[in-house]
Design a protein around this motif. Structure first.
Motif, short mmCIF file in Angstrom:
data_model
loop_
_atom_site.label_atom_id
_atom_site.label_comp_id
_atom_site.label_asym_id
_atom_site.label_seq_id
_atom_site.Cartn_x
_atom_site.Cartn_y
_atom_site.Cartn_z
N VAL A 154 9.12 -18.40 -10.46
CA VAL A 154 8.14 -19.76 -11.80
C VAL A 154 8.09 -18.77 -12.90
CG1 VAL A 154 6.38 -20.71 -12.20
CG2 VAL A 154 6.85 -21.44 -10.05
N GLY A 155 7.75 -17.22 -12.70
CA GLY A 155 7.38 -15.92 -13.44
C GLY A 155 6.62 -15.99 -14.85
N ASP A 156 5.41 -17.01 -14.34
CA ASP A 156 4.11 -16.68 -15.10
C ASP A 156 3.31 -15.67 -14.85
OD1 ASP A 156 1.46 -17.68 -15.27
OD2 ASP A 156 2.22 -19.49 -15.81
N PRO A 157 2.99 -15.25 -15.63
CA PRO A 157 2.28 -13.76 -15.43
C PRO A 157 0.48 -14.09 -14.96
CG PRO A 157 2.67 -14.34 -17.69
CD PRO A 157 3.03 -16.18 -17.06
N ARG A 158 0.43 -15.00 -15.51
CA ARG A 158 -0.41 -15.59 -14.27
C ARG A 158 -0.73 -14.93 -12.61
NH1 ARG A 158 -2.59 -21.68 -14.07
NH2 ARG A 158 0.24 -22.00 -14.62
N ALA A 159 0.58 -14.74 -12.15
CA ALA A 159 0.49 -14.08 -10.79
C ALA A 159 0.56 -12.23 -10.87
CB ALA A 159 1.98 -14.38 -9.98
N PRO A 161 -1.86 -10.80 -11.30
CA PRO A 161 -2.92 -9.94 -11.00
C PRO A 161 -2.66 -10.21 -9.24
CG PRO A 161 -3.78 -11.54 -12.10
CD PRO A 161 -2.15 -11.60 -12.09
N ALA A 162 -2.54 -11.56 -9.11
CA ALA A 162 -2.52 -12.19 -7.43
C ALA A 162 -0.98 -10.68 -6.21
CB ALA A 162 -2.27 -13.03 -7.13
N LEU A 163 -0.59 -10.31 -7.41
CA LEU A 163 0.50 -9.41 -6.65
C LEU A 163 -0.02 -8.08 -6.36
CD1 LEU A 163 3.46 -10.74 -8.60
CD2 LEU A 163 3.25 -11.31 -5.97
N VAL A 164 0.10 -7.72 -7.83
CA VAL A 164 -0.74 -6.06 -8.20
C VAL A 164 -2.16 -6.12 -6.88
CG1 VAL A 164 -2.39 -4.62 -9.20
CG2 VAL A 164 -0.22 -5.93 -10.11
N ALA A 165 -3.26 -7.10 -6.60
CA ALA A 165 -4.02 -6.75 -5.19
C ALA A 165 -3.60 -6.89 -4.28
CB ALA A 165 -4.77 -8.64 -5.43
N HIS A 166 -1.71 -6.71 -3.78
CA HIS A 166 -1.08 -5.96 -2.67
C HIS A 166 -0.72 -5.34 -3.08
CE1 HIS A 166 -1.96 -10.56 -0.20
NE2 HIS A 166 -1.71 -10.59 -1.28
N LEU A 167 -1.23 -4.03 -3.52
CA LEU A 167 -0.49 -2.82 -3.29
C LEU A 167 -1.58 -1.92 -2.73
CD1 LEU A 167 -0.23 -1.83 -7.73
CD2 LEU A 167 1.30 -2.47 -6.25
N GLY A 168 -0.86 -1.05 -1.21
CA GLY A 168 -1.30 -0.51 -0.69
C GLY A 168 -1.29 -1.25 0.22
N THR A 169 -0.78 -1.85 0.51
CA THR A 169 -1.22 -3.21 1.13
C THR A 169 0.15 -3.36 2.48
OG1 THR A 169 -1.04 -5.62 0.46
CG2 THR A 169 -3.24 -4.09 0.85
N GLY A 170 -0.17 -4.15 3.67
CA GLY A 170 1.12 -4.46 4.50
C GLY A 170 2.12 -3.26 5.02
N ASP A 171 2.88 -4.25 5.80
CA ASP A 171 3.92 -2.70 6.17
C ASP A 171 4.62 -2.14 5.06
OD1 ASP A 171 5.50 -4.78 6.48
OD2 ASP A 171 5.80 -5.77 8.20
N ASP A 172 6.43 -1.62 5.68
CA ASP A 172 7.47 -1.50 4.24
C ASP A 172 7.61 -2.86 4.09
OD1 ASP A 172 6.72 1.66 4.74
OD2 ASP A 172 8.25 1.87 6.41
N THR A 173 7.84 -3.84 4.79
CA THR A 173 9.05 -4.82 4.48
C THR A 173 7.72 -5.62 3.40
OG1 THR A 173 9.23 -5.25 6.28
CG2 THR A 173 9.17 -6.84 4.78
N THR A 174 6.33 -5.53 3.77
CA THR A 174 5.40 -5.94 2.84
C THR A 174 5.51 -5.64 1.85
OG1 THR A 174 4.33 -7.08 4.62
CG2 THR A 174 3.24 -7.02 2.34
N ARG A 175 4.89 -4.01 1.57
CA ARG A 175 5.50 -3.17 0.40
C ARG A 175 6.70 -3.02 -0.95
NH1 ARG A 175 2.91 0.07 3.61
NH2 ARG A 175 4.80 1.27 4.36
#
Length: 282
Positions: A154-159, A161-175
Motif C-alpha cells: 500500500v505504501g502508506d507511511p502510517r505503517a 511505526p508498526a514496522l519499526v516496532a518489530h526491529l530486533g524481534t523474531g528470527d533471521d527470517t523475520t528480521r
C-alpha cells in the motif's frame, strides 16, 4: 478386510466420485447475469482448469455483484494458481470486494487472514491500512509477516511505526523481512529508524543500523546520527553503521568513515580503510 471384489468396487466408486463430483462449497448468490452465474458455479468444478477459466472469465467481465462469490471461493480454493487468478479477479471488482476482505480480517484462521491480506495488498487502498495495522503484530509469524508485506504494498507511511516496532524481534527470517519492508519506504522511514539507534535495547540498535545499510541514498540526511553509532558499545551496531555509511558513498559519508582509520575496532577500521581508498579514487 474387505473381499477383493468389494475392495475393487469401493476403490472404483471413490475414484469416480473424486473425478466427477464438484468441490464442496456454499451456493453462490445469483448476480442475475447468466454468464457470470454460470462461471461462479464452475468455480467449484473438480477440474482445476475449469475453475481457472471461470475465474478468468469473471475477472474479465468485472461484474461487482460477483464479489461475494469470488471472495468466498478465495478462502476455500486449494490450488495456488487458481487462488492467484481469483485474487486478480477480486482486484477487478475492488470496490465491492474490499469490505468483504476487511470483514475477513476479524477471522481467527491463519489461512483466511493470509489470503485476505494478499488480496488487499493487490488492491493497495490506503483506506485499508488501519484495519491491517494490528495484524502486523499477530501471534502467527506468517500472518504478521504477510500483514507487514501488505502494508508495504500500500505504501502508506502510517505503517512505518508498526514496522519499526518489530526491529530486533523474531528470527533471521523475520528480521530480514522487516528490514526489506522498512527499506521499501525509503527516506520516509529513515527518521524513525534512526531514532531507534538510541534504543536501550542492543538488538533494536543492531537491527536499526542494519536496516539503514539497505536504505542507500535515502539515509543521506542521517549521516551525523549514523556516524555517532560508530561509537556504540555494541560491535555489531558499529559495523552496521560503518557499512551504512560506506554504502552511501557520498563525500560526507566517506569522510565520516576515514576519520575512523585508526579506531580500535578492526572491522570498522577495515571498512574505513576501504572508504579512504574510495575517496582517493573519487
Amino acid at each position: 478386510m474387505l473381499p477383493l471384489d468389494l475392495l475393487a468396487t469401493s476403490t472404483f466408486t471413490v475414484a469416480r466420485m473424486n473425478s466427477t463430483q464438484p468441490l464442496a462449497a456454499a451456493p453462490f448468490a445469483r448476480t442475475g447475469a447468466a454468464q457470470v452465474d454460470d462461471a461462479l458455479d464452475r468455480l467449484t468444478d473438480v477440474d482445476r482448469d475449469a475453475r481457472q477459466a471461470a475465474a478468468l472469465l469473471i475477472g474479465e467481465i468485472a461484474e461487482p455483484t460477483a464479489a461475494p462469490g469470488l471472495v468466498a471461493r478465495l478462502f476455500s480454493e486449494q490450488d495456488p494458481f487458481v487462488r492467484e487468478t481469483l485474487t486478480w479477479a477480486i482486484t477487478r471488482v475492488a470496490d465491492a470486494a474490499t469490505p468483504l476482505l476487511l470483514k475477513a480480517l476479524a477471522d481467527t484462521d491463519a489461512a483466511t487472514l493470509n489470503r485476505a491480506l494478499h488480496a488487499l495488498s493487490k488492491i493497495a487502498d490506503p483506506a485499508t491500512v488501519d484495519a491491517m495495522l494490528p495484524l502486523a503484530a499477530h501471534t502467527d509469524p506468517v500472518v504478521a509477516a504477510k500483514a507487514r508485506w501488505a502494508l508495504t504494498r500500500v505504501g502508506d507511511p502510517r505503517a512505518i511505526p508498526a514496522l519499526v516496532a518489530h526491529l530486533g524481534t523474531g528470527d533471521d527470517t523475520t528480521r530480514n523481512g522487516v528490514t526489506r519492508d522498512l527499506a521499501s519506504f525509503g527516506a520516509r522511514a529513515v527518521p524513525t529508524v534512526v531514532a531507534a539507534l538510541a534504543s536501550d535495547d542492543t538488538h533494536v540498535r543492531r537491527h536499526a543500523a542494519e536496516a539503514l545499510c539497505f536504505m542507500g541514498p535515502s539515509a543521506e540526511g542521517a549521516i551525523d546520527v549514523i556516524s555517532g553509532a560508530l561509537d556504540d558499545p555494541d560491535g555489531a551496531v558499529r559495523v552496521s553503521a560503518a557499512m551504512a555509511l560506506f554504502d552511501l558513498r557520498t563525500p560526507r559519508a566517506l569522510a565520516a568513515l576515514t576519520d575512523r582509520t585508526e579506531t580500535a575496532d578492526r572491522r570498522v577500521r577495515a571498512i574505513a580503510d576501504r572508504a579512504a581508498r574510495e575517496e582517493v579514487e573519487q
